[in-house]
Write a protein that holds these residues in place. Structure first.
Motif, PDB file in Angstrom:
ATOM      1  N   PRO A  43       0.841  -1.388   0.004  1.00 39.48           N
ATOM      2  CA  PRO A  43      -0.227  -0.134   0.060  1.00 39.48           C
ATOM      3  C   PRO A  43       1.088   1.328  -0.016  1.00 39.48           C
ATOM      4  CG  PRO A  43      -0.764  -1.488   1.777  1.00 39.48           C
ATOM      5  CD  PRO A  43       0.543  -2.051   1.282  1.00 39.48           C
ATOM      6  N   PRO A  44       0.375   2.576  -0.429  1.00 37.64           N
ATOM      7  CA  PRO A  44       0.998   3.617  -0.484  1.00 37.64           C
ATOM      8  C   PRO A  44       1.382   4.081   1.020  1.00 37.64           C
ATOM      9  CG  PRO A  44      -0.806   3.959  -1.776  1.00 37.64           C
ATOM     10  CD  PRO A  44      -1.120   2.557  -0.894  1.00 37.64           C
ATOM     11  N   ASN A  45       2.649   4.638   1.123  1.00 39.39           N
ATOM     12  CA  ASN A  45       3.136   4.901   2.526  1.00 39.39           C
ATOM     13  C   ASN A  45       2.324   6.184   2.941  1.00 39.39           C
ATOM     14  OD1 ASN A  45       5.270   3.170   2.381  1.00 39.39           O
ATOM     15  ND2 ASN A  45       6.617   4.656   1.377  1.00 39.39           N
ATOM     16  N   GLY A  46       2.032   6.225   4.391  1.00 42.78           N
ATOM     17  CA  GLY A  46       1.561   7.474   4.837  1.00 42.78           C
ATOM     18  C   GLY A  46      -0.161   7.436   4.666  1.00 42.78           C
ATOM     19  N   ILE A  47      -0.741   6.612   4.093  1.00 41.39           N
ATOM     20  CA  ILE A  47      -2.043   6.323   4.060  1.00 41.39           C
ATOM     21  C   ILE A  47      -2.684   5.112   4.463  1.00 41.39           C
ATOM     22  CG2 ILE A  47      -3.842   6.224   2.292  1.00 41.39           C
ATOM     23  CD1 ILE A  47      -2.088   7.570   0.227  1.00 41.39           C
ATOM     24  N   GLU A  48      -3.934   5.370   5.231  1.00 44.99           N
ATOM     25  CA  GLU A  48      -4.597   4.168   5.948  1.00 44.99           C
ATOM     26  C   GLU A  48      -4.567   2.916   5.107  1.00 44.99           C
ATOM     27  OE1 GLU A  48      -6.242   1.466   7.768  1.00 44.99           O
ATOM     28  OE2 GLU A  48      -5.666   3.163   8.993  1.00 44.99           O
ATOM     29  N   PRO A  49      -3.772   1.737   5.243  1.00 46.78           N
ATOM     30  CA  PRO A  49      -3.908   0.721   4.359  1.00 46.78           C
ATOM     31  C   PRO A  49      -4.943  -0.163   4.253  1.00 46.78           C
ATOM     32  CG  PRO A  49      -2.626   0.232   6.467  1.00 46.78           C
ATOM     33  CD  PRO A  49      -3.187   1.783   6.637  1.00 46.78           C
ATOM     34  N   ALA A  50      -5.811  -0.087   5.200  1.00 42.49           N
ATOM     35  CA  ALA A  50      -7.088  -1.047   5.415  1.00 42.49           C
ATOM     36  C   ALA A  50      -7.728  -1.445   3.811  1.00 42.49           C
ATOM     37  CB  ALA A  50      -7.950  -0.581   6.458  1.00 42.49           C
ATOM     38  N   PRO A  51      -8.212  -0.031   3.394  1.00 38.53           N
ATOM     39  CA  PRO A  51      -8.720  -0.014   1.929  1.00 38.53           C
ATOM     40  C   PRO A  51      -7.914  -0.881   0.983  1.00 38.53           C
ATOM     41  CG  PRO A  51      -8.891   2.029   2.815  1.00 38.53           C
ATOM     42  CD  PRO A  51      -7.933   1.561   3.788  1.00 38.53           C
ATOM     43  N   PHE A  52      -6.727  -0.655   0.898  1.00 31.07           N
ATOM     44  CA  PHE A  52      -5.839  -1.498  -0.019  1.00 31.07           C
ATOM     45  C   PHE A  52      -5.766  -2.964   0.300  1.00 31.07           C
ATOM     46  CE2 PHE A  52      -4.352   3.170   0.453  1.00 31.07           C
ATOM     47  CZ  PHE A  52      -4.640   3.431  -1.258  1.00 31.07           C
ATOM     48  N   PHE A  53      -5.622  -3.346   1.333  1.00 32.71           N
ATOM     49  CA  PHE A  53      -5.757  -4.468   1.813  1.00 32.71           C
ATOM     50  C   PHE A  53      -7.025  -5.289   1.646  1.00 32.71           C
ATOM     51  CE2 PHE A  53      -2.598  -3.532   5.579  1.00 32.71           C
ATOM     52  CZ  PHE A  53      -1.616  -3.634   4.724  1.00 32.71           C
ATOM     53  N   ALA A  54      -8.015  -4.496   1.799  1.00 31.99           N
ATOM     54  CA  ALA A  54      -9.620  -4.973   1.444  1.00 31.99           C
ATOM     55  C   ALA A  54      -9.520  -5.131  -0.106  1.00 31.99           C
ATOM     56  CB  ALA A  54     -10.424  -3.906   1.885  1.00 31.99           C
ATOM     57  N   LEU A  55      -9.172  -4.299  -0.810  1.00 28.88           N
ATOM     58  CA  LEU A  55      -9.111  -4.588  -2.072  1.00 28.88           C
ATOM     59  C   LEU A  55      -8.359  -5.831  -2.817  1.00 28.88           C
ATOM     60  CD1 LEU A  55      -9.352  -3.599  -5.280  1.00 28.88           C
ATOM     61  CD2 LEU A  55      -7.814  -2.151  -5.159  1.00 28.88           C
ATOM     62  N   LEU A  56      -7.314  -6.025  -2.166  1.00 28.99           N
ATOM     63  CA  LEU A  56      -6.489  -7.147  -2.514  1.00 28.99           C
ATOM     64  C   LEU A  56      -7.299  -8.435  -2.269  1.00 28.99           C
ATOM     65  CD1 LEU A  56      -3.429  -7.629  -3.863  1.00 28.99           C
ATOM     66  CD2 LEU A  56      -3.020  -8.547  -1.605  1.00 28.99           C
ATOM     67  N   ASP A  57      -7.726  -8.505  -0.943  1.00 33.41           N
ATOM     68  CA  ASP A  57      -8.699  -9.658  -0.529  1.00 33.41           C
ATOM     69  C   ASP A  57      -9.582  -9.665  -1.317  1.00 33.41           C
ATOM     70  OD1 ASP A  57      -9.517 -11.735   1.402  1.00 33.41           O
ATOM     71  OD2 ASP A  57     -11.220 -10.294   1.387  1.00 33.41           O
ATOM     72  N   LYS A  58     -10.364  -8.830  -1.890  1.00 34.29           N
ATOM     73  CA  LYS A  58     -11.556  -8.878  -3.111  1.00 34.29           C
ATOM     74  C   LYS A  58     -11.126  -9.365  -4.304  1.00 34.29           C
ATOM     75  CE  LYS A  58     -14.817  -5.860  -5.489  1.00 34.29           C
ATOM     76  NZ  LYS A  58     -14.192  -5.694  -6.724  1.00 34.29           N
ATOM     77  N   LEU A  59      -9.732  -9.032  -4.642  1.00 34.26           N
ATOM     78  CA  LEU A  59      -9.100  -9.470  -5.961  1.00 34.26           C
ATOM     79  C   LEU A  59      -9.073 -10.744  -6.059  1.00 34.26           C
ATOM     80  CD1 LEU A  59      -6.937  -6.173  -6.931  1.00 34.26           C
ATOM     81  CD2 LEU A  59      -9.169  -7.099  -7.997  1.00 34.26           C
ATOM     82  N   ALA A  60      -8.267 -11.266  -4.926  1.00 34.30           N
ATOM     83  CA  ALA A  60      -7.905 -12.601  -4.835  1.00 34.30           C
ATOM     84  C   ALA A  60      -9.143 -13.631  -4.761  1.00 34.30           C
ATOM     85  CB  ALA A  60      -7.218 -12.858  -3.359  1.00 34.30           C
ATOM     86  N   ARG A  61     -10.193 -13.033  -3.977  1.00 33.88           N
ATOM     87  CA  ARG A  61     -11.457 -13.848  -3.980  1.00 33.88           C
ATOM     88  C   ARG A  61     -12.136 -13.965  -5.535  1.00 33.88           C
ATOM     89  NH1 ARG A  61     -14.958 -11.155  -1.510  1.00 33.88           N
ATOM     90  NH2 ARG A  61     -13.904  -9.789  -0.196  1.00 33.88           N
ATOM     91  N   GLU A  62     -12.039 -12.951  -6.204  1.00 31.65           N
ATOM     92  CA  GLU A  62     -12.891 -12.978  -7.498  1.00 31.65           C
ATOM     93  C   GLU A  62     -11.974 -13.845  -8.551  1.00 31.65           C
ATOM     94  OE1 GLU A  62     -14.388  -8.299  -7.459  1.00 31.65           O
ATOM     95  OE2 GLU A  62     -12.500  -8.788  -8.673  1.00 31.65           O
ATOM     96  N   HIS A  63     -10.499 -13.966  -8.292  1.00 30.97           N
ATOM     97  CA  HIS A  63      -9.743 -14.727  -9.123  1.00 30.97           C
ATOM     98  C   HIS A  63      -9.595 -16.192  -8.504  1.00 30.97           C
ATOM     99  CE1 HIS A  63      -9.159 -11.740 -12.144  1.00 30.97           C
ATOM    100  NE2 HIS A  63      -9.083 -10.873 -11.212  1.00 30.97           N
ATOM    101  N   GLY A  64     -10.093 -16.626  -7.480  1.00 31.88           N
ATOM    102  CA  GLY A  64      -9.913 -17.745  -6.931  1.00 31.88           C
ATOM    103  C   GLY A  64      -8.538 -18.305  -6.575  1.00 31.88           C
TER     104      GLY A  64
END
Length: 222
Positions: A165-186
């Motif tokens: 995730p970008p430095n200095g920004i709350e990382p949670a939305p970026f982790f949530a995005l990666l989790d969503k992408l991983a689920r979408e792609h199995g």
């Protein structure tokens, strides 16, 4: 008098607590101790404590350090967590057990050739540019499906997705995005979270956390 916990014991305890809050089992999360820029002398205490998953950023540094350490600890699992140049693919495949930074079609081709030449098939995480920061490497989100299809077609064993995730920004939305992408792609694996944010990453599905400073302190000045 109670002895102070080692840094490794402290990080393991924090992982267990985060897993409890997330209603997950601690063995669902692999702690990758990122030993880049740290000497063999700094690594040995973790090996003695029983830790076996370590991460390095550069092929050359790992080649200099790890053959001697592995002679004494042959069950070490070595993770390449830094960006990989295509011309270093064969060296990486010979040395590492997991690659976290597959991020472009040219590297798919280089790794496939290296797998065929060495007879090793190393599991790879596809690095995703979740923060739209091309300088960090990572496949653009919009190109992820195409890259995954190419990797699968080339016989690359896919472990999951990875992000920084970008430095200095709350990382949670970026982790949530990666989790969503991983689920979408199995994909089962999510390599995300470092010393400052690995608890948040575990809450959002991390299967591999890459922790350096919390284990080793600041890097060696050299």
């Amino acid at each position: 008098m109670e002895m102070a916990q080692t840094p490794l014991a402290q990080v393991r305890q924090t992982i267990e607590q985060a897993c409890t809050r997330a209603r997950r089992m601690p063995d669902e999360v692999t702690l990758v101790a990122v030993s880049k820029h740290h000497s063999a002398n700094a690594i040995v205490p973790l090996l003695v404590e029983g830790h076996r998953d370590f991460g390095e950023n550069r092929v050359q540094e790992a080649q200099d350090k790890w053959p001697a350490l592995r002679a004494d600890y042959p069950d070490v699992r070595l993770h390449l967590v830094g960006r990989l140049q295509s011309n270093k693919a064969e060296d990486a495949v010979r040395l590492f057990d997991v690659i976290h930074s597959l991020d472009r079609p040219s590297l798919v081709g280089a790794l496939a050739k290296a797998f065929d030449k060495t007879g090793r098939r190393v599991p790879c995480f596809v690095q995703v540019d979740v923060g739209e920061e091309p300088q960090k490497g990572g496949c653009p989100v919009g190109s992820l499906g195409t890259l995954l299809a190419r990797a699968r077609g080339a016989g690359i064993p896919l472990a999951g997705l990875m992000c920084l995730p970008p430095n200095g920004i709350e990382p949670a939305p970026f982790f949530a995005l990666l989790d969503k992408l991983a689920r979408e792609h199995g994909l089962a694996g999510r390599s995300m979270g470092m010393s400052g944010d690995y608890e948040t990453a575990i809450m959002l599905g991390a299967t591999h956390v890459r922790v350096g400073t919390a284990l080793f302190g600041e890097r060696d000045p050299a």
